[in-house]
Design a protein around this motif. Structure first.
Motif, mmCIF file in Angstrom:
data_model
loop_
_atom_site.group_PDB
_atom_site.id
_atom_site.type_symbol
_atom_site.label_atom_id
_atom_site.label_comp_id
_atom_site.label_asym_id
_atom_site.label_seq_id
_atom_site.Cartn_x
_atom_site.Cartn_y
_atom_site.Cartn_z
ATOM 1 N N PRO A 40 16.791 59.004 45.354
ATOM 2 C CA PRO A 40 15.778 59.653 44.502
ATOM 3 C C PRO A 40 14.909 60.592 45.340
ATOM 4 O O PRO A 40 14.714 60.359 46.532
ATOM 5 C CB PRO A 40 14.973 58.475 43.975
ATOM 6 C CG PRO A 40 15.898 57.298 44.103
ATOM 7 C CD PRO A 40 16.720 57.557 45.321
ATOM 8 N N ALA A 41 14.396 61.727 44.764
ATOM 9 C CA ALA A 41 14.415 61.969 43.341
ATOM 10 C C ALA A 41 15.483 63.013 42.982
ATOM 11 O O ALA A 41 15.568 64.069 43.600
ATOM 12 C CB ALA A 41 13.054 62.485 42.890
ATOM 13 N N VAL A 42 16.286 62.676 41.954
ATOM 14 C CA VAL A 42 17.361 63.531 41.471
ATOM 15 C C VAL A 42 17.269 63.586 39.955
ATOM 16 O O VAL A 42 17.011 62.566 39.307
ATOM 17 C CB VAL A 42 18.738 62.986 41.902
ATOM 18 C CG1 VAL A 42 19.845 63.867 41.360
ATOM 19 C CG2 VAL A 42 18.832 62.863 43.407
ATOM 20 N N THR A 43 17.472 64.768 39.397
ATOM 21 C CA THR A 43 17.495 64.903 37.942
ATOM 22 C C THR A 43 18.799 65.546 37.500
ATOM 23 O O THR A 43 19.422 66.297 38.253
ATOM 24 C CB THR A 43 16.320 65.748 37.421
ATOM 25 O OG1 THR A 43 16.430 67.087 37.946
ATOM 26 C CG2 THR A 43 14.986 65.146 37.823
ATOM 27 N N LYS A 44 19.185 65.220 36.279
ATOM 28 C CA LYS A 44 20.310 65.878 35.610
ATOM 29 C C LYS A 44 19.782 66.460 34.314
ATOM 30 O O LYS A 44 19.302 65.736 33.448
ATOM 31 C CB LYS A 44 21.443 64.878 35.333
ATOM 32 C CG LYS A 44 22.687 65.521 34.715
ATOM 33 C CD LYS A 44 23.750 64.503 34.396
ATOM 34 C CE LYS A 44 23.358 63.659 33.194
ATOM 35 N NZ LYS A 44 24.480 62.810 32.707
ATOM 36 N N ASN A 45 19.855 67.778 34.219
ATOM 37 C CA ASN A 45 19.302 68.478 33.056
ATOM 38 C C ASN A 45 17.832 68.127 32.837
ATOM 39 O O ASN A 45 17.383 67.843 31.725
ATOM 40 C CB ASN A 45 20.119 68.161 31.796
ATOM 41 C CG ASN A 45 21.583 68.535 31.962
ATOM 42 O OD1 ASN A 45 21.913 69.499 32.651
ATOM 43 N ND2 ASN A 45 22.470 67.780 31.331
ATOM 44 N N GLU A 46 17.092 68.108 33.957
ATOM 45 C CA GLU A 46 15.640 67.872 33.971
ATOM 46 C C GLU A 46 15.261 66.441 33.593
ATOM 47 O O GLU A 46 14.080 66.151 33.371
ATOM 48 C CB GLU A 46 14.911 68.851 33.040
ATOM 49 C CG GLU A 46 15.245 70.314 33.277
ATOM 50 C CD GLU A 46 14.835 70.791 34.659
ATOM 51 O OE1 GLU A 46 13.987 70.145 35.288
ATOM 52 O OE2 GLU A 46 15.378 71.831 35.109
ATOM 53 N N GLN A 47 16.224 65.523 33.546
ATOM 54 C CA GLN A 47 15.947 64.128 33.247
ATOM 55 C C GLN A 47 16.393 63.261 34.425
ATOM 56 O O GLN A 47 17.356 63.568 35.114
ATOM 57 C CB GLN A 47 16.680 63.683 31.972
ATOM 58 C CG GLN A 47 16.318 64.465 30.724
ATOM 59 C CD GLN A 47 14.881 64.250 30.286
ATOM 60 O OE1 GLN A 47 14.338 63.153 30.427
ATOM 61 N NE2 GLN A 47 14.265 65.299 29.752
ATOM 62 N N ALA A 48 15.669 62.159 34.643
ATOM 63 C CA ALA A 48 16.042 61.250 35.721
ATOM 64 C C ALA A 48 17.461 60.737 35.498
ATOM 65 O O ALA A 48 17.880 60.506 34.361
ATOM 66 C CB ALA A 48 15.062 60.086 35.793
ATOM 67 N N THR A 49 18.187 60.550 36.581
ATOM 68 C CA THR A 49 19.564 60.088 36.485
ATOM 69 C C THR A 49 19.792 58.964 37.474
ATOM 70 O O THR A 49 18.927 58.668 38.316
ATOM 71 C CB THR A 49 20.554 61.237 36.726
ATOM 72 O OG1 THR A 49 21.879 60.796 36.431
ATOM 73 C CG2 THR A 49 20.490 61.736 38.163
ATOM 74 N N LYS A 50 20.961 58.342 37.403
ATOM 75 C CA LYS A 50 21.268 57.207 38.273
ATOM 76 C C LYS A 50 22.771 57.162 38.516
ATOM 77 O O LYS A 50 23.546 57.877 37.878
ATOM 78 C CB LYS A 50 20.790 55.893 37.644
ATOM 79 C CG LYS A 50 21.454 55.562 36.327
ATOM 80 C CD LYS A 50 20.863 54.320 35.709
ATOM 81 C CE LYS A 50 21.572 53.931 34.417
ATOM 82 N NZ LYS A 50 21.505 54.994 33.393
ATOM 83 N N ALA A 51 23.171 56.306 39.451
ATOM 84 C CA ALA A 51 24.590 56.145 39.755
ATOM 85 C C ALA A 51 25.335 55.645 38.529
ATOM 86 O O ALA A 51 24.800 54.885 37.720
ATOM 87 C CB ALA A 51 24.771 55.167 40.923
#
Length: 276
Positions: A40-51
């Motif tokens: 973190p911190a990573v977003t996908k399409n401006e939303q938080a994401t996870k593995a």
């Protein structure tokens, strides 16, 4: 009137034919792969994401200063994105091996499976270059109007886009530059006197590029057994049992190690008048 009828018929045929669907640009929602690991911190399409989250066509991955992410495409290729980066998966068709990525900032390492399908491609687009491969391991960085490409293994083709300022009469401003393993090239707004040329990659620069896109596998989260109350009761019970056993052993050792006290009175079978 005949011309009007013909025009209407042609429009209807075009609308009813499957060609528009085939020619339409890729739309979001078509699977490309999944996120395998991240810091973190990573977003996908401006939303938080996870593995384990799915990665679709047109998805935009962004990493902050402390973030990195590794994604696996459905054809087996691996994308490792460094910090302060933006990567969009424009297209990935594993069956036809058609892959197109767009990177407008940051660092990306791509481990690409060998392309064997006719017309297959794997391309990374930056604002001033297009990087194409057949199957290789390479690094792309973009920032301050400069694209840096490093080839670790295989062969990489880098095609500069228009816009570079030529202060000379170099004729290869837009010609592709081919990189072999251990080579690199930098595409900038200023065209070098001899045009863009491949050059050996300095060892420290290659190490830094690998380290900047490394995404380690984090340890798995605690399972339900580790967080349940019964687990902790059993664990505390084991510790308590071990403590009691240790105390008993120490006590036994202390007791058996003491000297025996002299007996009082006469031993059995000895007359009392013979005891002092």
């Amino acid at each position: 009137m005949d011309n009007l009828k013909s025009l209407i018929a042609g429009v209807l045929c075009l609308l009813l034919s499957p060609l528009p669907a085939l020619c339409a640009p890729p739309v979001a929602g078509q699977r490309a792969g999944q996120i395998n690991a991240l810091i973190p911190a990573v977003t996908k399409n401006e939303q938080a994401t996870k593995a384990k989250d799915e990665l679709d066509w047109n998805d935009l991955l962004k990493t902050a200063a402390s973030g990195r992410v590794r994604a696996g495409l459905d054809d087996g290729s691996i994308l490792s994105v460094g910090s302060n980066s933006e990567l969009r998966v424009l297209q990935h068709d594993a069956a036809s091996q058609q892959t197109s990525l767009e990177m407008n900032a940051g660092r990306l390492r791509s481990k690409v499976v060998k392309i064997t399908q006719p017309n297959g491609k794997f391309e990374v687009h930056t604002p001033n270059a297009v990087i194409g491969v057949i199957g290789t391991d390479f690094y792309v960085e973009y920032g301050n109007n400069k694209t840096t490409v490093i080839c670790y293994t295989g062969v990489v083709t880098v095609t500069p886009l228009g816009g570079a300022h030529a202060s000379n009469n170099a004729s290869n401003a837009g010609n592709p530059v081919t990189l072999a393993a251990g080579q690199m090239v930098e595409i900038t707004t200023e065209l070098p006197p001899g045009g863009y040329q491949s050059q050996p990659t300095p060892g420290d620069m290659q190490r830094a590029s690998i380290e900047s896109t490394d995404v380690p596998n984090l340890p798995p989260p605690a399972t339900a057994g580790l967080t349940s109350s019964w687990h902790w009761v059993a664990l505390l019970g084991a510790f308590a049992g071990a403590a009691i056993g240790l105390t008993y052993a120490v006590d036994r050792g202390t007791t058996t190690g003491q000297p025996r006290q002299p007996q009082t009175g006469c031993p059995v079978g000895v007359p009392k008048n013979q005891c002092n």
